[in-house]
Scaffold this active site. Structure first.
Site, PDB file in Angstrom:
ATOM      1  N   GLU A 144      42.734  50.493 109.019  1.00  0.00           N
ATOM      2  CA  GLU A 144      42.757  51.874 109.525  1.00  0.00           C
ATOM      3  C   GLU A 144      43.366  52.842 108.528  1.00  0.00           C
ATOM      4  OE1 GLU A 144      44.675  51.449 113.286  1.00  0.00           O
ATOM      5  OE2 GLU A 144      42.998  50.236 114.038  1.00  0.00           O
ATOM      6  N   ASP A 171      38.239  46.309  94.179  1.00  0.00           N
ATOM      7  CA  ASP A 171      39.417  45.787  93.495  1.00  0.00           C
ATOM      8  C   ASP A 171      40.709  46.266  94.159  1.00  0.00           C
ATOM      9  OD1 ASP A 171      37.795  44.557  91.592  1.00  0.00           O
ATOM     10  OD2 ASP A 171      37.674  46.389  90.407  1.00  0.00           O
TER      11      ASP A 171
HETATM   12  C1  LIG Z   1      28.739  55.711  76.856  1.00  0.00           C
HETATM   13  C2  LIG Z   1      29.031  54.739  77.937  1.00  0.00           C
HETATM   14  C3  LIG Z   1      30.320  54.063  77.779  1.00  0.00           C
HETATM   15  C4  LIG Z   1      30.626  53.200  78.955  1.00  0.00           C
HETATM   16  C5  LIG Z   1      31.892  52.465  78.772  1.00  0.00           C
HETATM   17  C6  LIG Z   1      32.133  51.629  79.965  1.00  0.00           C
HETATM   18  C7  LIG Z   1      33.365  50.821  79.871  1.00  0.00           C
HETATM   19  C8  LIG Z   1      33.627  50.298  81.222  1.00  0.00           C
HETATM   20  C9  LIG Z   1      34.781  49.354  81.260  1.00  0.00           C
HETATM   21  C10 LIG Z   1      35.125  49.118  82.663  1.00  0.00           C
HETATM   22  C11 LIG Z   1      36.334  48.301  82.783  1.00  0.00           C
HETATM   23  C12 LIG Z   1      36.709  48.219  84.197  1.00  0.00           C
HETATM   24  C13 LIG Z   1      37.981  47.527  84.348  1.00  0.00           C
HETATM   25  C14 LIG Z   1      38.337  47.450  85.781  1.00  0.00           C
HETATM   26  C15 LIG Z   1      39.183  48.232  86.338  1.00  0.00           C
HETATM   27  C16 LIG Z   1      39.518  48.121  87.784  1.00  0.00           C
HETATM   28  O1  LIG Z   1      40.730  47.470  87.946  1.00  0.00           O
HETATM   29  C17 LIG Z   1      39.654  49.508  88.404  1.00  0.00           C
HETATM   30  C18 LIG Z   1      39.698  49.383  89.913  1.00  0.00           C
HETATM   31  O2  LIG Z   1      38.455  49.034  90.406  1.00  0.00           O
HETATM   32  N1  LIG Z   1      38.519  50.335  88.075  1.00  0.00           N
HETATM   33  C19 LIG Z   1      38.676  51.396  87.346  1.00  0.00           C
HETATM   34  O3  LIG Z   1      39.744  51.783  86.958  1.00  0.00           O
HETATM   35  C20 LIG Z   1      37.419  52.137  87.023  1.00  0.00           C
HETATM   36  C21 LIG Z   1      37.302  52.352  85.561  1.00  0.00           C
HETATM   37  C22 LIG Z   1      35.953  52.901  85.274  1.00  0.00           C
HETATM   38  C23 LIG Z   1      35.873  53.402  83.909  1.00  0.00           C
HETATM   39  C24 LIG Z   1      34.535  53.996  83.683  1.00  0.00           C
HETATM   40  C25 LIG Z   1      34.508  54.671  82.360  1.00  0.00           C
HETATM   41  C26 LIG Z   1      33.223  55.364  82.133  1.00  0.00           C
HETATM   42  C27 LIG Z   1      33.263  55.995  80.772  1.00  0.00           C
HETATM   43  C28 LIG Z   1      32.141  56.923  80.562  1.00  0.00           C
HETATM   44  C29 LIG Z   1      32.316  57.594  79.221  1.00  0.00           C
HETATM   45  C30 LIG Z   1      31.182  58.495  78.989  1.00  0.00           C
HETATM   46  C31 LIG Z   1      31.107  59.037  77.617  1.00  0.00           C
HETATM   47  C32 LIG Z   1      29.768  59.667  77.441  1.00  0.00           C
HETATM   48  C33 LIG Z   1      29.648  60.461  76.188  1.00  0.00           C
HETATM   49  C34 LIG Z   1      28.305  61.059  76.004  1.00  0.00           C
HETATM   50  N1  LIG Z   2      41.050  52.207 106.211  1.00  0.00           N
HETATM   51  C1  LIG Z   2      41.370  52.732 105.045  1.00  0.00           C
HETATM   52  N2  LIG Z   2      41.426  54.067 104.873  1.00  0.00           N
HETATM   53  C2  LIG Z   2      41.704  54.610 103.676  1.00  0.00           C
HETATM   54  N3  LIG Z   2      41.968  53.885 102.554  1.00  0.00           N
HETATM   55  C3  LIG Z   2      41.930  52.552 102.673  1.00  0.00           C
HETATM   56  C4  LIG Z   2      41.634  51.903 103.902  1.00  0.00           C
HETATM   57  N4  LIG Z   2      41.666  50.570 103.710  1.00  0.00           N
HETATM   58  C5  LIG Z   2      41.987  50.382 102.407  1.00  0.00           C
HETATM   59  N5  LIG Z   2      42.152  51.560 101.780  1.00  0.00           N
HETATM   60  C6  LIG Z   2      42.469  51.823 100.360  1.00  0.00           C
HETATM   61  O1  LIG Z   2      41.275  52.232  99.702  1.00  0.00           O
HETATM   62  C7  LIG Z   2      41.427  52.032  98.301  1.00  0.00           C
HETATM   63  C8  LIG Z   2      40.098  51.759  97.631  1.00  0.00           C
HETATM   64  O2  LIG Z   2      39.506  50.667  98.215  1.00  0.00           O
HETATM   65  P1  LIG Z   2      38.606  49.608  97.456  1.00  0.00           P
HETATM   66  O3  LIG Z   2      39.230  49.121  96.258  1.00  0.00           O
HETATM   67  O4  LIG Z   2      38.233  48.609  98.494  1.00  0.00           O
HETATM   68  O5  LIG Z   2      37.291  50.423  97.094  1.00  0.00           O
HETATM   69  P2  LIG Z   2      36.817  51.199  95.796  1.00  0.00           P
HETATM   70  O6  LIG Z   2      37.900  52.020  95.241  1.00  0.00           O
HETATM   71  O7  LIG Z   2      35.558  51.876  96.156  1.00  0.00           O
HETATM   72  O8  LIG Z   2      36.419  50.048  94.808  1.00  0.00           O
HETATM   73  P3  LIG Z   2      37.006  49.545  93.395  1.00  0.00           P
HETATM   74  O9  LIG Z   2      38.460  49.293  93.598  1.00  0.00           O
HETATM   75  O10 LIG Z   2      36.220  48.291  93.128  1.00  0.00           O
HETATM   76  O11 LIG Z   2      36.771  50.609  92.357  1.00  0.00           O
HETATM   77  C9  LIG Z   2      42.382  50.875  98.166  1.00  0.00           C
HETATM   78  O12 LIG Z   2      43.404  51.245  97.308  1.00  0.00           O
HETATM   79  C10 LIG Z   2      42.918  50.624  99.579  1.00  0.00           C
HETATM   80  O13 LIG Z   2      44.322  50.575  99.573  1.00  0.00           O
END
Ligand SMILES: CCCCCCCCCCCCC/C=C/[C@@H](O)[C@H](CO)NC(=O)CCCCCCCCCCCCCCC
Ligand SMILES: Nc1ncnc2c1ncn2[C@@H]1O[C@H](COP(=O)(O)OP(=O)(O)OP(=O)(O)O)[C@@H](O)[C@H]1O
Ligand SMILES: [Ca+2]
Length: 530
Positions: A144, A171
């Site tokens: 919730e 995550d």
């Molecule tokens: C040009 C494309 C480049 C793409 C580069 C992609 C690298 C992606 C690496 C992802 C690593 C994720 C690690 C996981 C983290 C999770 O614990 C956390 C919770 O879910 N997620 C994020 O913090 C979410 C993090 C999300 C990060 C997304 C970053 C996107 C970057 C885009 C950059 C665009 C530049 C474009 C220039 C023309």
């Molecule tokens: N019922 C709720 N209402 C609002 N927030 C919640 C609820 N249940 C969990 N959360 C919170 O929502 C946040 C995001 O959830 P979750 O990680 O599942 O999804 P996401 O952010 O879309 O995915 P990811 O973490 O993979 O990027 C968590 O930090 C969690 O603590």
């Protein structure tokens, strides 16, 4: 109810063997002690049920498909008579009751707001029917509010009443369950989480992840896919994958645990910006990613780290963490050795090295676009090889990636390499180290000095005054800790080897032929499932 894997295998003691009918063929089906089945075709006939006088049985099974996905399929065997069917059902049920690794009671938390807000639908439509078919009883809680699952696990649940905890979400939801379970385990064992060097007590219960989030990095890195049905089948089969957990402290006070990414600079800024845009769903990361990239902010500070032992490889050795990984086995063994003998390397006189009870610290000062610690590969659909493709799930280390100040174009080249097969570390402004512990102090911070006095023998790690970046009010970024923003920039991080276990088996190597995992469901029909 599920039995174990179905491999084509010989030399196993046979429990039961019969000729059964399958489509228009007669096949010999064998059940052996470790629940491995062998069935081979005896002869092919046109199926004429009347003349066979068969008793039919639905058999469903799971087979591996492409990209690490598992699927259920159905098959029908026919017995000659009721007695033969009963004999099969009874023998298999007896064997099933011996498989204690398979969970029978699960506690399930669903975040209804994860990702594209389809968590509840995914669970009810795709997962619950499989659990019920496997005779797993569930206690389902739709959360919730944020931290509902964490606090429930910490204080309210009788953990002895279940065999595992499942989270449906991303995550962040997994992180809630980890915090609830790890904290509960420590408080039940009277262990103080505020001590950065404290050995933590491993959690007894395994955790399952049904992916429904925006990144699903932990599910993807531990199964090779973010497919809910595959995850459900790993849970049903009772798979077990140990996993490292980093504890994060500020000034000897516990802040959070992390299992995937701890990112300062670029990923911290992406997260900070994206939190204000949750309404955009998963695409908020692309929007904030582009914005952060264009801002091109760098941060000054000092990183100190304790390198991992050499037998754990290095982040560029091209050894991927796979099912039953040898490096992770070594890591667990090292942990046992180290707890008995903290000194494994003598101090060396070097201005950039500091000694403490458990090794030689290295110190690096500079201007960084990003400081990332990847405790696992952090593979996800956005980056299929991940932030650190050769990081290990359960070796007791994290890969510390330092991206120094560079031009926008070079940084873009570095980012793009996360999406293809090129080496993102093969760039002059990027360095990567496999470490057991690290600390960070941003500009003007005296926190490492304080930590230093209590933890190391005299010399101060952070002795350089850093200057603020003119474009930033504080000169600090935020740490992205598995998708949560940390309240402090000065942190100490320690890796706890194999503190938790997942219902997963790591990413499997490519198989030369498909293996099948089977289950039997009792009813009027006899069936197998994988
Ligand atoms: C040009 C494309 C480049 C793409 C580069 C992609 C690298 C992606 C690496 C992802 C690593 C994720 C690690 C996981 C983290 C999770 O614990 C956390 C919770 O879910 N997620 C994020 O913090 C979410 C993090 C999300 C990060 C997304 C970053 C996107 C970057 C885009 C950059 C665009 C530049 C474009 C220039 C023309
Ligand atoms: N019922 C709720 N209402 C609002 N927030 C919640 C609820 N249940 C969990 N959360 C919170 O929502 C946040 C995001 O959830 P979750 O990680 O599942 O999804 P996401 O952010 O879309 O995915 P990811 O973490 O993979 O990027 C968590 O930090 C969690 O603590
Ligand atoms: Ca690790």
């Amino acid at each position: 109810m599920l039995i174990s894997e179905f491999f084509i295998m010989v030399n196993q003691p046979t429990l039961l063997s019969s000729q059964l009918f399958y489509e228009n063929r007669v096949v010999e089906v064998t059940l052996n002690r470790v629940m491995l089945g062998l069935w081979k075709e005896i002869e092919t006939r046109r199926k004429r049920s009347a003349s066979f006088n068969c008793i039919s049985k639905d058999v469903s099974y799971t087979e591996r498909t492409k990209h690490h996905c598992w699927r259920c399929k159905d098959i029908i065997f026919h017995c000659l008579d009721k007695a033969q069917r009963q004999q099969w059902v009874q023998t298999i049920n007896n064997q099933l009751s011996l498989l204690s690794i398979r969970p029978k009671r699960l506690l399930v938390y669903i975040n209804p707001y994860s990702g594209k807000q389809r968590g509840k639908w995914i669970y009810e439509q795709r997962v619950a029917p499989l659990f019920s078919r496997a005779s797993i009883s569930t206690d389902v809680i739709v959360t919730e509010s944020a931290n509902h699952a964490r606090d429930h696990l910490k204080t309210e649940v009788d953990l002895k009443q279940c065999d595992g905890v499942v989270c449906v979400g991303g995550d962040g939801m997994f992180s809630e369950v980890v915090h609830g379970l790890v904290s509960r385990t420590q408080s039940d064992s009277r262990v103080d989480q505020n001590q950065p060097n404290q050995d933590l007590v491993p959690c007894a219960l395994r955790i399952g992840i049904i992916p429904a989030g925006s990144t699903d990095c932990i599910c993807y890195s531990t199964t090779g896919t973010n497919d809910p049905v595959t995850s459900a089948l790993h849970i049903i089969m009772g798979d077990s994958q140990p996993m490292d957990v980093c504890s994060v402290h500020h000034n000897n006070t516990f802040l959070r645990y992390s299992v995937s990414l701890l990112g300062y600079g670029f990923y911290g800024d992406v997260l900070t910006d994206s939190e204000r845009k949750r309404w955009m769903g998963p695409s908020r990361y692309d929007f904030s990613g582009l914005k952060t990239f264009l801002t091109h902010q760098y941060y000054e500070g000092t990183v100190a780290f304790l390198p991992a032992k050499d037998n754990l490889g290095n982040p560029r050795d091209k050894i991927k963490c796979r099912t039953r990984c040898h490096i992770c086995e070594q890591g667990a063994n090292n942990g046992q050795l180290l707890s008995g003998d903290h000194v494994y390397k003598m101090a060396e006189e070097n201005s950039d090295e500091e000694t403490s009870g458990d090794g030689v610290w290295r110190v690096i000062r500079g201007k960084f676009l990003a400081i990332n610690a990847a405790c696992m590969s952090c593979a996800c659909p956005r980056s299929p090889r991940g932030l650190s493709p050769y990081a290990h799930l359960a070796d007791g280390t994290t890969d510390l990636i330092l991206v120094r100040k560079a031009s926008r174009l070079d940084f873009l080249r570095h980012l793009i390499r996360h999406t293809n097969k090129d080496d993102q570390f093969d760039m002059s402004f990027v360095e990567v180290h496999r470490v057991r512990r690290f600390r960070f102090a941003p500009k003007h911070s005296n926190v490492i000095s304080e930590v230093d006095l209590s933890e190391t023998s005299g010399k101060k790690i952070c002795n350089q005054v850093c200057t603020a970046h003119p474009n930033n009010d504080t000169g600090h970024s935020n740490w992205n800790c598995d998708g949560e923003i940390l309240p402090h920039a000065d942190i100490q991080v320690s890796v706890h080897c194999q503190l938790i276990r997942l219902f997963a088996r790591g990413v499997e190597r490519g198989t030369t032929f498909d293996t099948y995992t089977w289950s039997v469901i009792e009813g009027s029909n006899l069936s197998w499932q994988a």
